[in-house]
Scaffold this active site. Structure first.
Site, PDB file in Angstrom:
ATOM      1  N   SER A  56       4.641   4.933   0.201  1.00 37.47           N
ATOM      2  CA  SER A  56       4.372   6.126   1.023  1.00 37.47           C
ATOM      3  C   SER A  56       5.208   5.765   2.288  1.00 37.47           C
ATOM      4  O   SER A  56       5.974   6.687   2.914  1.00 37.47           O
ATOM      5  CB  SER A  56       3.090   6.360   1.235  1.00 37.47           C
ATOM      6  OG  SER A  56       2.549   6.648   0.036  1.00 37.47           O
ATOM      7  N   GLU A 161       8.004   5.274  -8.775  1.00 33.97           N
ATOM      8  CA  GLU A 161       7.399   5.060 -10.098  1.00 33.97           C
ATOM      9  C   GLU A 161       8.215   4.621 -11.302  1.00 33.97           C
ATOM     10  O   GLU A 161       7.858   4.656 -12.443  1.00 33.97           O
ATOM     11  CB  GLU A 161       7.006   6.424 -10.803  1.00 33.97           C
ATOM     12  CG  GLU A 161       5.998   7.380  -9.813  1.00 33.97           C
ATOM     13  CD  GLU A 161       5.609   8.878 -10.454  1.00 33.97           C
ATOM     14  OE1 GLU A 161       5.958   9.168 -11.381  1.00 33.97           O
ATOM     15  OE2 GLU A 161       4.894   9.381  -9.772  1.00 33.97           O
ATOM     16  N   HIS A 187       1.496  -0.519 -10.393  1.00 31.65           N
ATOM     17  CA  HIS A 187       3.287  -0.562 -10.754  1.00 31.65           C
ATOM     18  C   HIS A 187       4.072  -1.401 -11.291  1.00 31.65           C
ATOM     19  O   HIS A 187       3.545  -2.521 -11.746  1.00 31.65           O
ATOM     20  CB  HIS A 187       4.052  -0.156  -9.357  1.00 31.65           C
ATOM     21  CG  HIS A 187       3.414   1.198  -8.816  1.00 31.65           C
ATOM     22  ND1 HIS A 187       4.218   2.031  -8.348  1.00 31.65           N
ATOM     23  CD2 HIS A 187       2.291   1.745  -8.703  1.00 31.65           C
ATOM     24  CE1 HIS A 187       3.650   3.551  -8.015  1.00 31.65           C
ATOM     25  NE2 HIS A 187       2.375   3.052  -8.125  1.00 31.65           N
TER      26      HIS A 187
HETATM   27  C1  PLP Z   1       6.795   9.258  -6.592  1.00 34.04           C
HETATM   28  C2  PLP Z   1       5.856   8.706  -5.866  1.00 34.04           C
HETATM   29  N1  PLP Z   1       6.171   8.336  -4.467  1.00 34.04           N
HETATM   30  C3  PLP Z   1       5.383   7.539  -3.761  1.00 34.04           C
HETATM   31  C4  PLP Z   1       4.556   7.039  -4.056  1.00 34.04           C
HETATM   32  C5  PLP Z   1       3.554   6.255  -3.120  1.00 34.04           C
HETATM   33  O1  PLP Z   1       3.384   4.763  -3.358  1.00 34.04           O
HETATM   34  P1  PLP Z   1       2.301   3.976  -2.658  1.00 34.04           P
HETATM   35  O2  PLP Z   1       1.186   4.264  -3.532  1.00 34.04           O
HETATM   36  O3  PLP Z   1       2.749   2.543  -2.689  1.00 34.04           O
HETATM   37  O4  PLP Z   1       2.202   4.323  -1.269  1.00 34.04           O
HETATM   38  C6  PLP Z   1       3.950   6.963  -5.554  1.00 34.04           C
HETATM   39  C7  PLP Z   1       2.801   6.278  -5.648  1.00 34.04           C
HETATM   40  O5  PLP Z   1       2.414   5.926  -7.046  1.00 34.04           O
HETATM   41  C8  PLP Z   1       4.653   7.828  -6.161  1.00 34.04           C
HETATM   42  O6  PLP Z   1       4.574   8.005  -7.563  1.00 34.04           O
END
Ligand code: PLP
Length: 395
Positions: A56, A161, A187
């Site tokens: 994120s 993803e 992941h």
């Molecule tokens: C498409 C997508 N973008 C961003 C994120 C965010 O990743 P994180 O959980 O490391 O913040 C995710 C989380 O799974 C995701 O599936």
């Protein structure tokens, strides 16, 4: 639980890596993070990789960087073409930076953006496309790249993803001007929490390094185009050049990343072997729409959409999975237009959003993990075979 959504992929190497960092005494961002960034850039054939504390944050830093580039910088009110189905933090930075979203439906089979709608989505204010490969399955990134090149748009690839997936031999996450990855627990590789931004653009790399670190010049190389250093070292030590955040990763996460990356290819092979079993067991059964692989998927998970024309009761199916000890969940974040957060967005839709809603209302996924899941998948097949009863057929 008999079959979990995710499980740890750590072994002795990861535990030793953590112990090394603890013994070393440097915990905040330093040489372990740098080593992971270098290995990551090398693995993905990119010039630059910038680690942050989550996928994120990689999206947030990437969008922020595009507001500060010297050429074609984004501005508030600009339009961005996005898929209707993705994770919430694909979209949130776009809202936070005042962009207008144009949602495009996904294809039901691939779950990725329906690129036949791209021309229709384009307006004179369009400046960027955000491409997402859902759950390991490559989006039509070649088509989207060509579209962006034709119209002078940024391509932002949220590949959080789909680490390890590829299309026509090119790795997902490397088609965009910026690509982002997540190394969250479930992941393809895990550093507990973590994210990576990759780019071949040195200016974006420098911007991202400053933005992740308080907007500070300290982590930016001296040869940056972002302005000359202060002549007085007293002021140079604390020079803030951009409105930034603190989304730095920890040394432990960098050290974990180095170890996990070494195992990526081997873990992908196991995920793909599990997928072969899943596809063999479910394809050809009209009750289930499973994700159709496009290019080479890294199979984050196994999606199932109950064929809407058969009016199968999803609640009954989910109850049966729960009773059998099988974990399941919504496909990614479902259709983003269905979430309360949408009321804060400036957006419209490109035609009707049909398939993302079908995935939202009739879909779910079960997990894939980097270990042999043959018996778990066979069990899911047995459970679903009994529980997925089309309306009008006696159970
Ligand atoms: C498409 C997508 N973008 C961003 C994120 C965010 O990743 P994180 O959980 O490391 O913040 C995710 C989380 O799974 C995701 O599936």
């Amino acid at each position: 639980m008999f079959y979990d959504l995710a499980s740890t992929s750590w072994g002795e190497e990861e535990r030793l890596a953590i112990a090394r960092v603890l013994a070393g005494g440097r915990f905040t961002m330093g040489e372990q993070v740098r080593a992971f960034e270098d290995a990551f850039a090398d693995t993905f054939g990119m010039k630059h990789a910038v680690m942050v504390n989550s996928g994120s944050s990689a999206n947030l830093v990437g969008v922020a960087a595009l507001f500060h580039v010297g050429r074609r910088a984004l501005r508030r009110g600009d339009e961005v073409i996005v898929p209707a189905l993705s994770w919430a933090t694909t979209f949130h930075p776009l809202q936070q930076y005042g962009l207008k979203l144009r949602f495009v439906d996904v294809q039901l089979e691939t779950l990725n953006m329906d690129v036949s709608r791209l021309e229709e989505a384009l307006t004179p204010r369009t400046r960027m496309v955000v491409a997402v490969s859902i759950l390991g399955n490559p989006a039509a990134l070649d088509v989207i790249r060509a579209f962006c090149d034709r119209h002078g748009l940024w391509l932002f690839e949220d590949n959080c993803e789909s680490m390890g997936a590829s299309l026509h031999g090119k790795r997902c996450g490397t088609f965009g001007d910026i690509g982002t990855f997540s190394t969250f627990f479930s992941h393809h590789i895990s550093t507990m929490e973590g994210g990576m931004l990759v780019t071949n653009d040195t200016e974006i790399d420098h911007l991202a390094r400053a933005i992740r670190n308080h907007g500070w010049a300290r982590d930016v190389p001296a040869d940056t185009t972002l302005g000359p250093p202060h002549a007085d070292p007293f002021f140079e030590a604390y020079r803030f050049i951009l409105p930034g955040y603190n989304v730095r990763p920890l040394e432990i996460t960098g050290a974990l990343g180095v170890e996990q990356l070494k195992k990526l290819d081997q873990m992908l092979e196991i995920r793909r072997a599990n997928a072969t079993i899943f596809v063999r067991l479910f394809e050809g059964d009209d009750r289930f729409i499973i994700q159709r692989e496009h290019g080479m998927s890294s199979w984050f998970s196994f999606t199932l959409i109950l064929n809407p024309s058969m009016r199968i009761d999803r609640q009954r199916v989910m109850d049966a999975l729960r009773a059998a000890g099988v974990g399941f969940r919504m496909i990614t974040g479902g259709c983003f237009l269905r979430h309360e957060a949408i009321r804060f967005f400036d957006y419209d839709t490109v035609g009707e959003i049909v398939n993302a809603n079908i995935a939202h209302d009739h879909g779910f996924f079960v997990g894939n993990n980097p270990r042999d899941l043959a018996s778990q998948i066979v069990r899911v097949r047995e459970v679903l075979d009994r529980a997925a009863v089309p309306d009008g057929v006696r159970a």
